[in-house]
Write an enzyme that holds these catalytic residues in place. Structure first.
Site, mmCIF file in Angstrom:
data_model
loop_
_atom_site.group_PDB
_atom_site.id
_atom_site.type_symbol
_atom_site.label_atom_id
_atom_site.label_comp_id
_atom_site.label_asym_id
_atom_site.label_seq_id
_atom_site.Cartn_x
_atom_site.Cartn_y
_atom_site.Cartn_z
ATOM 1 N N ARG A 20 0.746 -0.972 0.224
ATOM 2 C CA ARG A 20 0.081 -0.056 -0.030
ATOM 3 C C ARG A 20 0.727 1.092 -0.197
ATOM 4 N NH1 ARG A 20 -4.905 -1.249 4.204
ATOM 5 N NH2 ARG A 20 -5.379 -3.446 3.591
ATOM 6 N N CYS A 82 17.537 -4.567 12.476
ATOM 7 C CA CYS A 82 16.461 -3.755 12.777
ATOM 8 C C CYS A 82 17.140 -2.250 13.561
ATOM 9 C CB CYS A 82 15.706 -4.371 13.870
ATOM 10 S SG CYS A 82 14.812 -5.650 12.804
ATOM 11 N N GLY A 119 15.867 -14.251 5.252
ATOM 12 C CA GLY A 119 16.907 -13.727 4.723
ATOM 13 C C GLY A 119 16.821 -14.036 2.918
ATOM 14 N N CYS A 213 2.908 -9.388 18.228
ATOM 15 C CA CYS A 213 4.035 -9.479 17.387
ATOM 16 C C CYS A 213 3.997 -8.277 16.265
ATOM 17 C CB CYS A 213 4.251 -10.883 16.371
ATOM 18 S SG CYS A 213 4.341 -12.334 17.240
ATOM 19 N N CYS A 214 4.926 -7.488 16.179
ATOM 20 C CA CYS A 214 4.867 -6.450 15.322
ATOM 21 C C CYS A 214 4.633 -6.579 13.819
ATOM 22 C CB CYS A 214 6.178 -5.387 15.348
ATOM 23 S SG CYS A 214 7.684 -5.957 14.600
#
Length: 397
Positions: A20, A82, A119, A213-214
């Site tokens: 999006r 991250c 990965g 969980c993100c």
């Protein structure tokens, strides 16, 4: 290193679900333009750029920066898993603090794909081989569970076993994150949820359910960093400076025979980085009223309360139950909604945290504004493999 380093401009774009968003180069350019507009300077005054992303080809940073102009400045591409966005910020701050340059932009973006992190190379050793090997020794390996969920779920289970708490505590943190995100127009998930809904969502691994969980997210954020002399010469605001910052990598305790899963996922990296920052800034955790920390999973938020010293080891349950992690409590953790609800576009996350905390210190966070006088704000951004960046921001009168 010497001299005051100020965050003179910040900007970000609303985070969205994969599929999006604009392309990464457009997102990066938009965030950079927002930061430059906030600073009130033209791109031509920027002397260096550090651009962070995890999934992309070698010079994606240039593809984004060139949208601002082709001025010939150094553009450094940054990838530190991250913690990429904060690593770009760390490099920008060092460049200014050293006196080598006066004005630098740090940009982070990520155009992510749906689903769990994975990965993209299967013909060479994986970067996280040591951590995964230790995890497998401690708890085994499940082929049907995402690797990150196994790592952070295992750390959550280790905390539960050590201190006798249940995963309802993780669910309460997810509810808090959504409550905060409801006031953030940049967040991807803004609808409220209940503890019951969190616990009823599908199990991902061990104590972790899906709503703990993100989500994979697309987005971008940026910050303009300048010396005090440059800011004064150009009439820029100098009300927020970086008081201290540390970047740490793994210690032997993450992999040795006595390691537990909390150490495998970066507890000691965070604890050491925070200690460095508190000492350098001359500010203790008890003086912090607002924090943006790396809540990729709610278990990690709980663990990080203690690694940052926001509450003593073994007391995170009381910290949560007393409401000390939200408005009206001791410290507001992730007023943005955090990675859990704002979203986690890997390369952008650290700079989105920076943006939120600068807005908080300026008093520009609207309905999310933490009440009372804010003098300092703390940021924690973690990448497995590993790297942890902790940053202390200070409001300047």
């Amino acid at each position: 290193m010497s001299g005051n380093v100020h965050v003179v401009g910040v900007g970000m774009i609303p985070f969205t679900k994969p599929g999006r968003s604009d392309s990464y180069d457009v997102m990066g350019e938009k965030a950079a333009r927002a930061a430059l507009a906030d600073a009130g300077i033209a791109y031509e005054l920027v002397q260096q750029a550090y651009v962070g992303y995890v999934y992309g080809d070698s010079t994606c940073g240039q593809a984004a920066i060139y949208g601002l102009g082709t001025t010939g400045i150094p553009v450094v591409n940054v990838n530190n898993n991250c913690s990429t966005g904060s690593t770009a910020l760390w490099l920008a701050r060092q460049a200014v603090a050293s006196g080598a340059v006066d004005c630098v932009i740090a940009v982070g973006f990520e155009q992510m794909q749906p689903g769990a992190l994975k990965g993209h190379w299967d013909d060479r050793p994986a970067a996280m081989t040591r951590g995964v090997k230790k995890m497998t020794e401690l708890q085994g390996w499940q082929d049907n569970a995402p690797m990150a969920a196994q790592l952070f779920g295992g750390a959550g289970q280790a905390y539960m076993d050590k201190y006798g708490v249940t995963n309802e505590l993780f669910a309460q943190i997810a509810v808090k994150s959504r409550t905060h995100a409801a006031n953030n127009p940049y967040a991807v998930f803004r609808d409220p949820i209940t503890v019951e809904e969190v616990l009823a969502s599908p199990q991902v691994y061990g104590p972790l359910n899906r709503l703990m969980c993100c989500p994979p997210t697309c987005g971008a954020a940026a910050a303009v960093i300048a010396s005090e002399d440059f800011a004064r010469r150009h009439g820029l605001r100098i009300d927020v400076r970086i008081a201290a910052q540390a970047l740490t990598t793994d210690f032997p305790t993450a992999f040795d025979e006595n390691a537990d899963m909390m150490q495998v996922i970066g507890y000691d990296m965070a604890k050491n980085a925070a200690a460095q920052v508190y000492e350098a800034a001359g500010v203790g955790p008890d003086e912090i009223k607002v924090v943006e920390l790396h809540d990729c999973f709610t278990s990690n938020e709980l663990i990080t309360y203690e690694s940052l010293g926001l509450t003593p080891e073994g007391t995170a349950e009381k910290f949560v139950l007393n409401g000390d992690n939200t408005y009206g409590g001791r410290v507001v953790v992730n007023p943005s909604g955090g990675l859990m609800s704002k979203g986690h576009p890997l390369g952008a996350t650290g700079l989105a945290q920076c943006t939120e905390l600068v807005w908080q210190l300026r008093g520009q966070a609207d309905a999310r504004q933490v009440e009372g006088e804010l003098r300092h704000a703390l940021q924690h951004n973690l990448g497995l493999g590993g790297a942890c960046v902790v940053t202390m921001y200070e409001k300047v009168n």
